[in-house]
Design a protein around this motif. Structure first.
Motif, short mmCIF file in Angstrom:
data_model
loop_
_atom_site.label_atom_id
_atom_site.label_comp_id
_atom_site.label_asym_id
_atom_site.label_seq_id
_atom_site.Cartn_x
_atom_site.Cartn_y
_atom_site.Cartn_z
N THR A 33 0.83 -1.21 0.00
CA THR A 33 0.00 0.00 0.00
C THR A 33 0.86 1.27 0.00
O THR A 33 0.54 2.24 -0.67
CB THR A 33 -0.95 0.02 1.21
OG1 THR A 33 -0.21 0.05 2.44
CG2 THR A 33 -1.86 -1.20 1.20
N PRO B 118 -3.76 8.86 0.09
CA PRO B 118 -4.38 7.57 0.44
C PRO B 118 -3.36 6.49 0.77
O PRO B 118 -3.63 5.62 1.60
CB PRO B 118 -5.19 7.21 -0.82
CG PRO B 118 -4.66 8.07 -1.91
CD PRO B 118 -4.16 9.32 -1.25
N ALA B 119 -2.19 6.53 0.13
CA ALA B 119 -1.15 5.56 0.47
C ALA B 119 -0.70 5.75 1.91
O ALA B 119 -0.51 4.78 2.66
CB ALA B 119 0.04 5.69 -0.48
N SER C 174 -3.31 4.57 4.35
CA SER C 174 -3.48 3.11 4.43
C SER C 174 -2.65 2.50 5.55
O SER C 174 -3.00 1.43 6.07
CB SER C 174 -3.08 2.47 3.10
OG SER C 174 -1.67 2.52 2.90
N LEU D 253 -4.38 1.96 8.84
CA LEU D 253 -5.37 0.90 8.67
C LEU D 253 -4.70 -0.47 8.74
O LEU D 253 -5.21 -1.39 9.40
CB LEU D 253 -6.09 1.05 7.34
CG LEU D 253 -7.06 2.24 7.20
CD1 LEU D 253 -7.61 2.31 5.78
CD2 LEU D 253 -8.20 2.12 8.20
N VAL D 254 -3.57 -0.61 8.07
CA VAL D 254 -2.83 -1.88 8.11
C VAL D 254 -2.46 -2.22 9.54
O VAL D 254 -2.68 -3.35 10.03
CB VAL D 254 -1.57 -1.81 7.22
CG1 VAL D 254 -0.67 -3.02 7.48
CG2 VAL D 254 -1.96 -1.74 5.75
N LEU E 178 -3.50 2.71 -7.05
CA LEU E 178 -4.17 2.39 -5.79
C LEU E 178 -4.97 1.10 -5.91
O LEU E 178 -4.98 0.28 -4.99
CB LEU E 178 -5.08 3.55 -5.38
CG LEU E 178 -4.38 4.86 -5.05
CD1 LEU E 178 -5.39 5.99 -4.87
CD2 LEU E 178 -3.51 4.73 -3.81
N PHE F 225 -3.54 -1.69 -3.54
CA PHE F 225 -4.32 -1.99 -2.34
C PHE F 225 -4.99 -3.36 -2.42
O PHE F 225 -5.11 -4.06 -1.42
CB PHE F 225 -5.38 -0.91 -2.13
CG PHE F 225 -4.84 0.39 -1.60
CD1 PHE F 225 -3.47 0.64 -1.55
CD2 PHE F 225 -5.69 1.39 -1.16
CE1 PHE F 225 -2.96 1.83 -1.06
CE2 PHE F 225 -5.20 2.59 -0.66
CZ PHE F 225 -3.84 2.81 -0.61
N THR G 10 -7.51 -5.36 2.93
CA THR G 10 -7.83 -4.97 1.56
C THR G 10 -9.15 -4.24 1.47
O THR G 10 -9.26 -3.19 0.83
CB THR G 10 -7.86 -6.21 0.65
OG1 THR G 10 -6.57 -6.82 0.64
CG2 THR G 10 -8.25 -5.84 -0.77
N CYS H 189 -8.81 -0.68 3.04
CA CYS H 189 -8.00 0.22 2.23
C CYS H 189 -8.69 0.54 0.90
O CYS H 189 -8.65 1.69 0.43
CB CYS H 189 -6.63 -0.40 1.96
SG CYS H 189 -5.57 -0.51 3.42
N ALA I 191 -9.77 4.30 -0.32
CA ALA I 191 -9.26 4.86 -1.57
C ALA I 191 -10.38 5.13 -2.57
O ALA I 191 -10.30 6.07 -3.36
CB ALA I 191 -8.23 3.92 -2.17
#
Length: 415
Positions: A146, A179-180, A183, A186-187, A356, A360, A399, A402, A406
């Motif tokens: 990501t 967004p990267a 992420s 979130l990961v 993305l 992602f 996934t 993310c 995105a």
């Protein structure tokens, strides 16, 4: 036309299964055999086949692979893995640090090289601390995928998309970087939640088995070579941002500087270049060009537009690219879709949608990305098993979260 279509389908069957069923022909072999076959079958002339290969994309990818290899042979990755894994912090904090390191390194260096270099080291170092390596390896892999989506140089598919769509480094970063970056929390949050209370291994579990290969000894840090590689990387990024020089020449020039060395043999640098990936990409350029010459893809896309699915819409491209990358792989997915886009003022949105979507979604299953395959195979070689189900148990929610985040971003920025 029928023979070209058959060859095309067989090549992409191999992309999806990882090999041609019934044969010991892997993805790279299938791409090369397919390229040769369409030429022999008359689907494309040798001259047209050669011209179909985008030398700029291949050249930039090769050059940046050499730059990333310099950090391997200088011991930087080994030094980084050791320093991070030995931090006197709790397991959740260590997980957060690894997510940040994985995402950050992959955004500046080719993500697959980063994962190859650090996976065995992370296995041995987490086991030495009595920790379960699985959540740390999965989080590192997910973050590498990501995080790499945020920059033009983060992954091979980003480079291909940027070259084909004519995207600038700054424009790509401005539209895909946020967004990267978003992420990564979130990961961390999802993996930490799934593995809460399971940070350490049960007695005897995960220890290297008798048939496992011992981890290679860590390369000692060469500060001079690391500094040299770091300076070259900074100059490459600066040239991408502030100059209009062809990007492939910038990357190849950087590779040339690093290959001229009094301490490190050029063959040691080149040994870490993924030649299989370069050949796979070249073969797919030829196979895709032969298929495009039949006119069938254009007819198919025309039919899809009639049903309301327009790949020039960033959100549609994002969803199709994400789904396709889990069928044939992220690099082949981008190469399949790129020739049929007609970017105008929304070229950067389309590039971000591809990067993305393929980046992602590649955390969904083991075979969704080369990074996932590398982590699972190298962990197994070190005696740590990550099953398909174990990978998906964390990969699916990562996934979905993310991708949803995105998708909202793409809707917001789409013209």
């Amino acid at each position: 036309m029928a023979l070209t279509l058959l060859i095309f389908l067989l090549v992409y069957v191999a992309m999806g299964f990882g090999k041609l069923p019934g044969f010991k022909v892997d993805r790279t072999g299938a791409a090369i055999v397919g390229a040769l076959a369409v030429m022999v079958a008359g689907g494309i002339s040798p001259k047209a086949a050669w011209e179909s290969i985008d030398y700029a994309s291949v050249g930039m990818l090769f050059g940046l692979m050499v730059v990333s290899s310099a950090f391997v042979v200088s011991g930087f990755y080994a030094w980084t893995a050791e320093r991070v894994a030995l931090l006197p912090v709790s397991a959740p904090v260590l997980l957060a640090v690894l997510v940040g390191v994985g995402g950050g390194l992959s955004a500046l260096l080719t993500n697959d090289v980063v994962v190859v270099a650090m996976t065995p080291l992370l296995v041995s170092l987490t086991l030495a601390r009595g920790l379960n390596p699985v959540p740390f390896l999965l989080a590192f892999c997910f973050a590498a995928n990501t995080g790499s989506a945020g920059t033009l140089i983060g992954s091979p598919q980003n480079m291909i998309a940027a070259q084909q769509l004519g995207l600038s480094f700054n424009g790509f970063l401005a539209i895909a970087g946020l967004p990267a970056l978003a992420s990564l929390p979130l990961v961390w949050g999802i993996v930490a939640l799934i593995y809460r209370g399971r940070w350490t291994l049960p007695q005897g579990a995960g220890a290297p088995g008798p048939d496992s290969a011992p981890a290679a000894p860590a390369v000692p840090l060469n500060r001079v070579e690391t500094a040299k590689a770091g300076l070259v990387t900074l100059l490459v990024v600066a040239a991408f941002i502030f100059s209009d020089w062809p990007r492939e020449l910038i990357a190849l020039g950087a590779a040339g500087v690093l290959l001229i060395n009094r301490q490190i043999a050029s063959r040691d640098l080149l040994a870490h270049v993924d030649g299989d990936l370069l050949l796979l990409i070249m073969g797919l350029f030829v196979v895709n060009a032969a298929m495009a010459a039949t006119g069938l893809p254009q007819e198919l896309l025309g039919g899809l537009r009639a049903t309301g699915l327009n790949l020039d819409d960033p959100l549609a491209l994002y969803l199709v690219g994400g789904a396709l990358s889990n069928i044939v792989g992220n690099n082949p997915a981008v190469m399949l879709l790129i020739p049929f886009l007609t970017p105008g003022q929304d070229a950067e949105a389309l590039g971000a949608a591809l990067a993305l979507g393929t980046g992602f979604s590649s955390n969904l299953i083991v075979f969704g990305s080369l990074a996932g395959i590398i982590v699972v195979e190298q962990a197994a070689a070190c005696g740590v098993k990550i099953s398909f189900g174990e990978f998906a148990r964390a990969g699916v929610p990562v996934t979905l979260a993310c991708m949803a985040m995105a998708a909202g971003w793409i809707v917001l920025i789409a013209p």
